[in-house]
Scaffold this motif. Structure first.
Motif, PDB file in Angstrom:
ATOM      1  N   LEU A   1     -23.995-100.296 -90.188  1.00  0.00           N
ATOM      2  CA  LEU A   1     -22.677-100.851 -89.911  1.00  0.00           C
ATOM      3  C   LEU A   1     -22.025-100.172 -88.707  1.00  0.00           C
ATOM      4  O   LEU A   1     -21.322-100.814 -87.922  1.00  0.00           O
ATOM      5  CB  LEU A   1     -21.768-100.724 -91.130  1.00  0.00           C
ATOM      6  CG  LEU A   1     -21.762-101.935 -92.093  1.00  0.00           C
ATOM      7  CD1 LEU A   1     -23.069-102.047 -92.847  1.00  0.00           C
ATOM      8  CD2 LEU A   1     -20.586-101.842 -93.064  1.00  0.00           C
TER       9      LEU A   1
ATOM     10  N   PRO B   1     -22.939-103.667 -84.350  1.00  0.00           N
ATOM     11  CA  PRO B   1     -21.871-104.610 -84.692  1.00  0.00           C
ATOM     12  C   PRO B   1     -22.441-105.945 -85.147  1.00  0.00           C
ATOM     13  O   PRO B   1     -23.557-106.324 -84.789  1.00  0.00           O
ATOM     14  CB  PRO B   1     -21.103-104.760 -83.373  1.00  0.00           C
ATOM     15  CG  PRO B   1     -21.476-103.566 -82.556  1.00  0.00           C
ATOM     16  CD  PRO B   1     -22.869-103.216 -82.957  1.00  0.00           C
ATOM     17  N   LEU B   2     -21.647-106.660 -85.924  1.00  0.00           N
ATOM     18  CA  LEU B   2     -22.101-107.927 -86.491  1.00  0.00           C
ATOM     19  C   LEU B   2     -22.561-108.907 -85.423  1.00  0.00           C
ATOM     20  O   LEU B   2     -23.590-109.565 -85.571  1.00  0.00           O
ATOM     21  CB  LEU B   2     -20.973-108.541 -87.320  1.00  0.00           C
ATOM     22  CG  LEU B   2     -21.287-109.853 -88.048  1.00  0.00           C
ATOM     23  CD1 LEU B   2     -22.311-109.624 -89.148  1.00  0.00           C
ATOM     24  CD2 LEU B   2     -20.006-110.452 -88.626  1.00  0.00           C
ATOM     25  N   ASP B   3     -21.818-108.999 -84.316  1.00  0.00           N
ATOM     26  CA  ASP B   3     -22.163-109.983 -83.286  1.00  0.00           C
ATOM     27  C   ASP B   3     -23.341-109.553 -82.421  1.00  0.00           C
ATOM     28  O   ASP B   3     -23.777-110.295 -81.538  1.00  0.00           O
ATOM     29  CB  ASP B   3     -20.957-110.297 -82.403  1.00  0.00           C
ATOM     30  CG  ASP B   3     -20.389-109.070 -81.712  1.00  0.00           C
ATOM     31  OD1 ASP B   3     -20.787-107.943 -82.079  1.00  0.00           O
ATOM     32  OD2 ASP B   3     -19.552-109.225 -80.812  1.00  0.00           O
TER      33      ASP B   3
ATOM     34  N   THR C   1     -24.170-114.329 -86.244  1.00  0.00           N
ATOM     35  CA  THR C   1     -23.169-115.033 -85.434  1.00  0.00           C
ATOM     36  C   THR C   1     -23.365-116.537 -85.516  1.00  0.00           C
ATOM     37  O   THR C   1     -22.404-117.303 -85.727  1.00  0.00           O
ATOM     38  CB  THR C   1     -23.270-114.577 -83.968  1.00  0.00           C
ATOM     39  OG1 THR C   1     -23.040-113.172 -83.891  1.00  0.00           O
ATOM     40  CG2 THR C   1     -22.241-115.305 -83.106  1.00  0.00           C
TER      41      THR C   1
ATOM     42  N   TRP D   1     -13.489-111.268 -85.529  1.00  0.00           N
ATOM     43  CA  TRP D   1     -14.813-110.639 -85.612  1.00  0.00           C
ATOM     44  C   TRP D   1     -14.732-109.300 -86.323  1.00  0.00           C
ATOM     45  O   TRP D   1     -15.584-108.961 -87.135  1.00  0.00           O
ATOM     46  CB  TRP D   1     -15.408-110.452 -84.217  1.00  0.00           C
ATOM     47  CG  TRP D   1     -16.138-111.651 -83.703  1.00  0.00           C
ATOM     48  CD1 TRP D   1     -15.873-112.365 -82.580  1.00  0.00           C
ATOM     49  CD2 TRP D   1     -17.278-112.286 -84.310  1.00  0.00           C
ATOM     50  NE1 TRP D   1     -16.755-113.401 -82.441  1.00  0.00           N
ATOM     51  CE2 TRP D   1     -17.633-113.377 -83.493  1.00  0.00           C
ATOM     52  CE3 TRP D   1     -18.022-112.047 -85.465  1.00  0.00           C
ATOM     53  CZ2 TRP D   1     -18.695-114.220 -83.782  1.00  0.00           C
ATOM     54  CZ3 TRP D   1     -19.083-112.881 -85.760  1.00  0.00           C
ATOM     55  CH2 TRP D   1     -19.413-113.954 -84.941  1.00  0.00           C
ATOM     56  N   ARG D   2     -13.713-108.503 -85.990  1.00  0.00           N
ATOM     57  CA  ARG D   2     -13.570-107.193 -86.637  1.00  0.00           C
ATOM     58  C   ARG D   2     -13.351-107.347 -88.136  1.00  0.00           C
ATOM     59  O   ARG D   2     -13.877-106.582 -88.946  1.00  0.00           O
ATOM     60  CB  ARG D   2     -12.421-106.408 -86.000  1.00  0.00           C
ATOM     61  CG  ARG D   2     -12.727-105.886 -84.604  1.00  0.00           C
ATOM     62  CD  ARG D   2     -11.695-104.864 -84.159  1.00  0.00           C
ATOM     63  NE  ARG D   2     -10.367-105.450 -84.010  1.00  0.00           N
ATOM     64  CZ  ARG D   2      -9.917-106.016 -82.901  1.00  0.00           C
ATOM     65  NH1 ARG D   2     -10.705-106.070 -81.820  1.00  0.00           N
ATOM     66  NH2 ARG D   2      -8.698-106.513 -82.838  1.00  0.00           N
TER      67      ARG D   2
ATOM     68  N   ASP E   1     -16.684-108.222 -89.915  1.00  0.00           N
ATOM     69  CA  ASP E   1     -17.793-107.264 -89.867  1.00  0.00           C
ATOM     70  C   ASP E   1     -17.734-106.325 -91.066  1.00  0.00           C
ATOM     71  O   ASP E   1     -17.330-105.169 -90.976  1.00  0.00           O
ATOM     72  CB  ASP E   1     -17.752-106.476 -88.559  1.00  0.00           C
ATOM     73  CG  ASP E   1     -19.076-105.757 -88.299  1.00  0.00           C
ATOM     74  OD1 ASP E   1     -19.960-105.801 -89.185  1.00  0.00           O
ATOM     75  OD2 ASP E   1     -19.228-105.168 -87.221  1.00  0.00           O
ATOM     76  N   THR E   2     -18.167-106.832 -92.215  1.00  0.00           N
ATOM     77  CA  THR E   2     -18.153-106.082 -93.467  1.00  0.00           C
ATOM     78  C   THR E   2     -19.509-106.163 -94.149  1.00  0.00           C
ATOM     79  O   THR E   2     -20.353-106.985 -93.798  1.00  0.00           O
ATOM     80  CB  THR E   2     -17.099-106.650 -94.429  1.00  0.00           C
ATOM     81  OG1 THR E   2     -17.479-108.001 -94.779  1.00  0.00           O
ATOM     82  CG2 THR E   2     -15.718-106.648 -93.783  1.00  0.00           C
ATOM     83  N   ARG E   3     -19.705-105.325 -95.143  1.00  0.00           N
ATOM     84  CA  ARG E   3     -20.938-105.402 -95.939  1.00  0.00           C
ATOM     85  C   ARG E   3     -21.056-106.752 -96.639  1.00  0.00           C
ATOM     86  O   ARG E   3     -22.147-107.298 -96.764  1.00  0.00           O
ATOM     87  CB  ARG E   3     -20.972-104.281 -96.975  1.00  0.00           C
ATOM     88  CG  ARG E   3     -21.463-102.952 -96.455  1.00  0.00           C
ATOM     89  CD  ARG E   3     -21.789-102.006 -97.600  1.00  0.00           C
ATOM     90  NE  ARG E   3     -22.303-100.748 -97.089  1.00  0.00           N
ATOM     91  CZ  ARG E   3     -21.545 -99.719 -96.754  1.00  0.00           C
ATOM     92  NH1 ARG E   3     -20.219 -99.816 -96.881  1.00  0.00           N
ATOM     93  NH2 ARG E   3     -22.065 -98.606 -96.298  1.00  0.00           N
TER      94      ARG E   3
ATOM     95  N   THR F   1     -19.996-109.715 -95.641  1.00  0.00           N
ATOM     96  CA  THR F   1     -20.464-110.741 -94.707  1.00  0.00           C
ATOM     97  C   THR F   1     -21.958-110.603 -94.457  1.00  0.00           C
ATOM     98  O   THR F   1     -22.703-111.590 -94.476  1.00  0.00           O
ATOM     99  CB  THR F   1     -19.708-110.641 -93.377  1.00  0.00           C
ATOM    100  OG1 THR F   1     -18.316-110.865 -93.604  1.00  0.00           O
ATOM    101  CG2 THR F   1     -20.218-111.682 -92.391  1.00  0.00           C
ATOM    102  N   ARG F   2     -22.406-109.387 -94.226  1.00  0.00           N
ATOM    103  CA  ARG F   2     -23.829-109.168 -93.949  1.00  0.00           C
ATOM    104  C   ARG F   2     -24.691-109.512 -95.158  1.00  0.00           C
ATOM    105  O   ARG F   2     -25.769-110.085 -95.022  1.00  0.00           O
ATOM    106  CB  ARG F   2     -24.054-107.715 -93.506  1.00  0.00           C
ATOM    107  CG  ARG F   2     -23.331-107.390 -92.204  1.00  0.00           C
ATOM    108  CD  ARG F   2     -23.495-105.935 -91.807  1.00  0.00           C
ATOM    109  NE  ARG F   2     -22.700-105.629 -90.610  1.00  0.00           N
ATOM    110  CZ  ARG F   2     -23.146-104.898 -89.580  1.00  0.00           C
ATOM    111  NH1 ARG F   2     -24.370-104.398 -89.600  1.00  0.00           N
ATOM    112  NH2 ARG F   2     -22.371-104.662 -88.548  1.00  0.00           N
TER     113      ARG F   2
END
Length: 314
Positions: A160, A164-166, A181, A205-206, A209-211, A213-214
């Motif tokens: 994490l 980053p998620l993106d 994305t 986006w911020r 960006d969490t567990r 979502t992933r």
């Protein structure tokens, strides 16, 4: 042996020891048994119908995938398994106690998790059965069991913080190759029925960006089980009851964070994934019969897939 060592090194590289939790998983991978072998007391090859000409009887079921009702129905029809105190109701908060009949064997063929609200209780039932009858009960590792090891690396604090998620990429072994994305944009497009516009600003986006979502991306878009998150919430809510007749009040609702934590706790010692994998095997041989999840073909003998080989459906 060479193939097994190669596969082991790959997994250990994948699950890097960023934390005490991941080191525990890595240690398990380095020491877990991979095959089991036994000679049935009556000997002989297995025949159709689950028994051989000498009377040896074996029960087999596979791909339960969290469906507690399906497994309970199987036990009621089984000639090798029974519940000690009768078949528990589906909404009972505790796992049942399975017993193996004298002189019989049982193999669970793998894929225990994901598509029903019974993952935790089913794992406890089968692991306890294996512990009571270690030489007559065998559990196999299926793809839906082994793929839970992804959670240790991909949902770790280090992942994490560093990726980053993106910036995350799609798993290399999937042919559709959709990133988080792309997955999120597709979900929002389907909801708003709009395309060709910027769907997320930097603040969104911020927040995304969490567990959670992933984890949802992994379950829905890479593991083929879009309902698993809510199935787990349902099982956790049920397990909060003290008795099967007690209703879960509004104050005991299971929040998203608790659901996410349960997936990570499943890979710690005592967790549903850890204990199942610890007590399971990749292959089991009884007499002259080999049991695996999937199949063994001439093309798979001595074949070790490369890290760049994508998954392909025939």
């Amino acid at each position: 042996e060479g193939g097994r060592r190669c596969a082991g090194r790959w997994w250990l590289r994948t699950v890097r020891a960023h934390s005490r939790f991941e080191r525990a998983v890595a240690g398990f991978l380095g020491s877990a048994r991979r095959t089991a072998s036994a000679e049935p007391r009556d000997g002989g090859a297995l025949q159709a119908g689950g028994s051989n000409r000498l009377g040896f009887k074996l029960g087999y079921v596979t791909d339960v995938e969290g469906n507690l009702r399906y497994f309970r129905d199987y036990v009621e029809r089984s000639e090798v398994l029974d519940y000690r105190d009768g078949t528990p109701p589906l909404d009972h908060p505790n796992p049942g106690t399975l017993e193996l009949r004298e002189g019989t064997y049982f193999i669970f063929g793998g894929d225990l998790f994901d598509k029903g609200p019974g993952d935790i209780r089913l794992s406890k039932e089968l692991v306890a059965l294996k512990q009571r009858y270690p030489n007559r009960v065998y559990l196999l590792i299926g793809n839906r069991d082994a793929n839970k090891l992804r959670f240790a690396a991909e949902l770790s604090d280090a992942q994490l913080q560093q990726v980053p998620l993106d910036k995350m990429t799609a798993p290399f072994w999937l042919t559709k190759n959709r990133t988080p994305t792309e997955w999120l944009r597709r979900k929002k497009e389907n909801k708003n029925k709009k395309k060709g516009e910027e769907l997320f600003d930097a603040k969104e986006w911020r927040a995304l960006d969490t567990r959670k979502t992933r984890l949802l991306w992994m379950l829905e878009d890479t593991l083929g089980c879009p309902n698993t998150f809510e199935f787990r919430r349902e099982e956790l809510a049920l397990m909060k009851r003290k008795t099967a007749r007690e209703e879960v009040g509004r104050g005991e609702a299971v929040e998203d964070g608790e659901v996410v934590s349960s997936f990570l706790e499943g890979l710690r010692p005592g967790g549903c994934y850890f204990e199942y994998l610890k007590h399971a095997d990749i292959a089991v041989r009884l007499g002259n019969t080999l049991f695996v999840h999937g199949s063994v073909s001439p093309q798979s003998i001595d074949f070790v897939p490369s890290l760049r080989l994508p998954f392909a459906k025939n």
